[in-house]
Scaffold this motif. Structure first.
Motif, PDB file in Angstrom:
ATOM      1  N   ALA A 141       0.827  -1.211   0.000  1.00 52.87           N
ATOM      2  CA  ALA A 141       0.000   0.000   0.000  1.00 52.87           C
ATOM      3  C   ALA A 141       0.859   1.258   0.000  1.00 52.87           C
ATOM      4  O   ALA A 141       0.543   2.252  -0.668  1.00 52.87           O
ATOM      5  N   MET A 142       1.974   1.220   0.752  1.00 57.87           N
ATOM      6  CA  MET A 142       2.850   2.390   0.825  1.00 57.87           C
ATOM      7  C   MET A 142       3.529   2.662  -0.519  1.00 57.87           C
ATOM      8  O   MET A 142       3.656   3.818  -0.938  1.00 57.87           O
ATOM      9  N   THR A 143       3.956   1.604  -1.198  1.00 55.94           N
ATOM     10  CA  THR A 143       4.581   1.770  -2.502  1.00 55.94           C
ATOM     11  C   THR A 143       3.603   2.386  -3.496  1.00 55.94           C
ATOM     12  O   THR A 143       3.953   3.273  -4.289  1.00 55.94           O
ATOM     13  N   ARG A 144       2.340   1.936  -3.436  1.00 55.72           N
ATOM     14  CA  ARG A 144       1.319   2.478  -4.326  1.00 55.72           C
ATOM     15  C   ARG A 144       1.049   3.955  -4.005  1.00 55.72           C
ATOM     16  O   ARG A 144       0.914   4.781  -4.908  1.00 55.72           O
ATOM     17  N   ALA A 145       0.996   4.287  -2.716  1.00 56.06           N
ATOM     18  CA  ALA A 145       0.749   5.681  -2.327  1.00 56.06           C
ATOM     19  C   ALA A 145       1.905   6.577  -2.751  1.00 56.06           C
ATOM     20  O   ALA A 145       1.698   7.717  -3.191  1.00 56.06           O
ATOM     21  N   GLU A 146       3.135   6.063  -2.624  1.00 58.06           N
ATOM     22  CA  GLU A 146       4.291   6.859  -3.041  1.00 58.06           C
ATOM     23  C   GLU A 146       4.286   7.103  -4.543  1.00 58.06           C
ATOM     24  O   GLU A 146       4.665   8.184  -5.005  1.00 58.06           O
ATOM     25  N   ALA A 147       3.878   6.093  -5.299  1.00 59.52           N
ATOM     26  CA  ALA A 147       3.822   6.264  -6.752  1.00 59.52           C
ATOM     27  C   ALA A 147       2.863   7.386  -7.121  1.00 59.52           C
ATOM     28  O   ALA A 147       3.143   8.200  -8.014  1.00 59.52           O
ATOM     29  N   ALA A 148       1.735   7.445  -6.419  1.00 55.39           N
ATOM     30  CA  ALA A 148       0.778   8.518  -6.671  1.00 55.39           C
ATOM     31  C   ALA A 148       1.364   9.871  -6.288  1.00 55.39           C
ATOM     32  O   ALA A 148       1.155  10.885  -6.973  1.00 55.39           O
ATOM     33  N   ARG A 198       4.566  10.681  -6.331  1.00 53.91           N
ATOM     34  CA  ARG A 198       5.571  11.057  -7.334  1.00 53.91           C
ATOM     35  C   ARG A 198       4.918  11.526  -8.628  1.00 53.91           C
ATOM     36  O   ARG A 198       5.407  12.429  -9.295  1.00 53.91           O
ATOM     37  N   ALA A 199       3.782  10.886  -8.966  1.00 56.07           N
ATOM     38  CA  ALA A 199       3.070  11.324 -10.167  1.00 56.07           C
ATOM     39  C   ALA A 199       2.597  12.762 -10.019  1.00 56.07           C
ATOM     40  O   ALA A 199       2.435  13.481 -11.012  1.00 56.07           O
ATOM     41  N   GLY A 200       2.372  13.176  -8.770  1.00 57.31           N
ATOM     42  CA  GLY A 200       1.961  14.554  -8.519  1.00 57.31           C
ATOM     43  C   GLY A 200       3.118  15.512  -8.366  1.00 57.31           C
ATOM     44  O   GLY A 200       2.929  16.674  -8.002  1.00 57.31           O
ATOM     45  N   GLY A 201       4.344  15.023  -8.586  1.00 55.76           N
ATOM     46  CA  GLY A 201       5.511  15.903  -8.563  1.00 55.76           C
ATOM     47  C   GLY A 201       6.288  15.892  -7.269  1.00 55.76           C
ATOM     48  O   GLY A 201       7.273  16.626  -7.124  1.00 55.76           O
ATOM     49  N   ARG A 202       5.899  15.038  -6.296  1.00 58.21           N
ATOM     50  CA  ARG A 202       6.606  15.021  -5.018  1.00 58.21           C
ATOM     51  C   ARG A 202       7.590  13.855  -4.981  1.00 58.21           C
ATOM     52  O   ARG A 202       7.277  12.747  -5.415  1.00 58.21           O
ATOM     53  N   LYS A 203       8.785  14.103  -4.454  1.00 59.37           N
ATOM     54  CA  LYS A 203       9.776  13.056  -4.330  1.00 59.37           C
ATOM     55  C   LYS A 203       9.473  12.191  -3.101  1.00 59.37           C
ATOM     56  O   LYS A 203       8.871  12.640  -2.135  1.00 59.37           O
ATOM     57  N   ARG A 204       9.932  10.943  -3.182  1.00 62.34           N
ATOM     58  CA  ARG A 204       9.792  10.036  -2.043  1.00 62.34           C
ATOM     59  C   ARG A 204      10.636  10.540  -0.877  1.00 62.34           C
ATOM     60  O   ARG A 204      11.767  10.990  -1.051  1.00 62.34           O
ATOM     61  N   THR A 205      10.082  10.480   0.332  1.00 59.94           N
ATOM     62  CA  THR A 205      10.815  10.932   1.511  1.00 59.94           C
ATOM     63  C   THR A 205      10.711   9.899   2.621  1.00 59.94           C
ATOM     64  O   THR A 205       9.752   9.119   2.696  1.00 59.94           O
TER      65      THR A 205
END
Length: 385
Positions: free
Chosen positions: A281-288, A290-297
């Motif tokens: 679930a976390m990987t999927r949320a991070e992908a969303a 990043r698609a919105g322009g935010r880097k993984r933190t």
């Protein structure tokens, strides 16, 4: 001029290296052992003694391997696994949980490992022995003796319902881990928790009616980096929902879970499954994100897992809840078992401290974690017949 015996050479090497953490002393001792192949049997015998000493100080095979994996390298892990296997031949029976840990030992050194030069191998052995000698005492765990068929064996008298229930729970969790749909995964986990709660209640009633009801025990589950604080919170929530208590040991990367054996098995199953689902679930949320322009933190992940643990905990408790007055026999049994677990915990850990979860500062991570845990409704288990 007299030759030094193999045991004398080993004594000299160990005095040089095991009680001195310097690299120079380690190299000198490894050179002594590498130059004399006749020392190999004595080095192995001493290693088995060090392993037995760790067992006397409360460690178990999985605990040792966890620390070796964290602090050393793959060659040390293989050497440790071989030592534990060799020592087990001289050890007495220690119960099903210990036996399962022996079965799960990683493979020993492969055939190609013979090409590792003697100096490198001696160095790795001494580094491993240094670690074994410095392991502190842990709270001893009582591994219950098997009362019937072990997991995976044919059912014995009275074991059929328990084996079938655990098989159903494992199947539900396996489906939850495999599905690509978060809502389905969480619904399957909720159903598994309901079955665990019902299974625990049935076991409690059977134990209360038996001539000699069982007593609580304990097991250790790995809680390892990264984001180990949030993982410890998740394990604590799973334990509480299944009539257990958990105490986290941050230094050595595990939590000790105290409870009755059936409940301990449920905690281990569900915690392992929820970790897999949370990562998905976390990987999927991070992908969303990043698609919105935010880097993984890192703070996003920490906050996500903390929120996920918090909300999943409340839902698990609701799924495991026993309505008041549903069964006059049930509530006193569960209350007495809760007292027994609390007393056992207090004896094992007379002093514990609370810790505050750090790094929960990312609002998006918290929101996504709550959403991931909120997608499926958690129904109360069906009434007892």
């Amino acid at each position: 001029m007299s030759n030094t015996s193999p045991a004398g050479t080993v004594d000299r090497a160990f005095r040089t290296a095991l009680y001195d953490t310097g690299d120079a002393s380690l190299d000198s001792a490894a050179s002594l052992l590498a130059a004399d192949p006749a020392t190999d049997p004595e080095v192995g015998r001493r290693g088995r003694e060090f392993v037995a000493g760790a067992w006397r100080r409360g460690w178990q095979p999985a605990d040792v391997l966890r620390v070796v994996r964290r602090d050393l390298d793959d060659i040390h892990l293989r050497l440790a696994a071989d030592l534990i296997r060799d020592q087990a031949a001289d050890d007495g029976p220690r119960g099903p949980r210990w036996a399962a840990q022996l079965d799960d030992l990683p493979a020993g050194a492969p055939a190609g490992a013979a090409r590792v030069d003697r100096f490198a191998r001696a160095t790795a052995v001494l580094e491993l022995y240094r670690l074994l000698l410095r392991l502190p005492a842990l709270e001893p765990l009582d591994d219950p003796e098997p009362t019937g068929a072990a997991p995976g064996e044919p059912d014995g008298p009275g074991r059929g319902p328990r084996t079938r229930a655990l098989a159903r729970i494992r199947a539900l969790l396996a489906k939850a881990e495999a599905t690509g749909y978060p809502e389905e995964a969480e619904a399957l986990s909720a159903k598994a928790q309901e079955l665990m709660a019902r299974h625990s209640v049935d076991e409690a009633l059977l134990a209360a009616r038996a001539p000699a009801p069982g007593t609580p025990g304990a097991c250790r589950l790995g809680v390892e980096p990264p984001y180990e604080q949030a993982k410890a919170v998740l394990l604590d929530a799973v334990a509480a929902a299944n009539h257990c208590r958990a105490v986290w040991n941050e230094e050595f990367g595990f939590s000790t879970v105290v409870g009755f054996e059936t409940d301990l098995a449920a905690v281990e199953l569900l915690y392992t499954s929820l970790l897999v689902q949370a990562e998905t679930a976390m990987t999927r949320a991070e992908a969303a994100q990043r698609a919105g322009g935010r880097k993984r933190t890192k703070t996003f992940r920490q906050s996500f897992l903390a929120a996920y643990a918090h909300r999943v905990g409340s839902r698990l408790r609701a799924a495991a809840e026993v309505p008041a007055g549903e069964d006059r026999e049930l509530l006193p049994v569960l209350a007495s078992r809760e007292v027994a677990v609390t007393d056992h915990l207090a004896r094992m850990f007379p002093r514990t401290v609370s810790t505050r979860l750090r790094g929960v500062s990312d609002e998006a991570g918290w929101t996504e974690g709550i959403r991931a845990a909120d997608r499926a409704a958690v129904d109360r288990r069906p009434p007892l017949p």
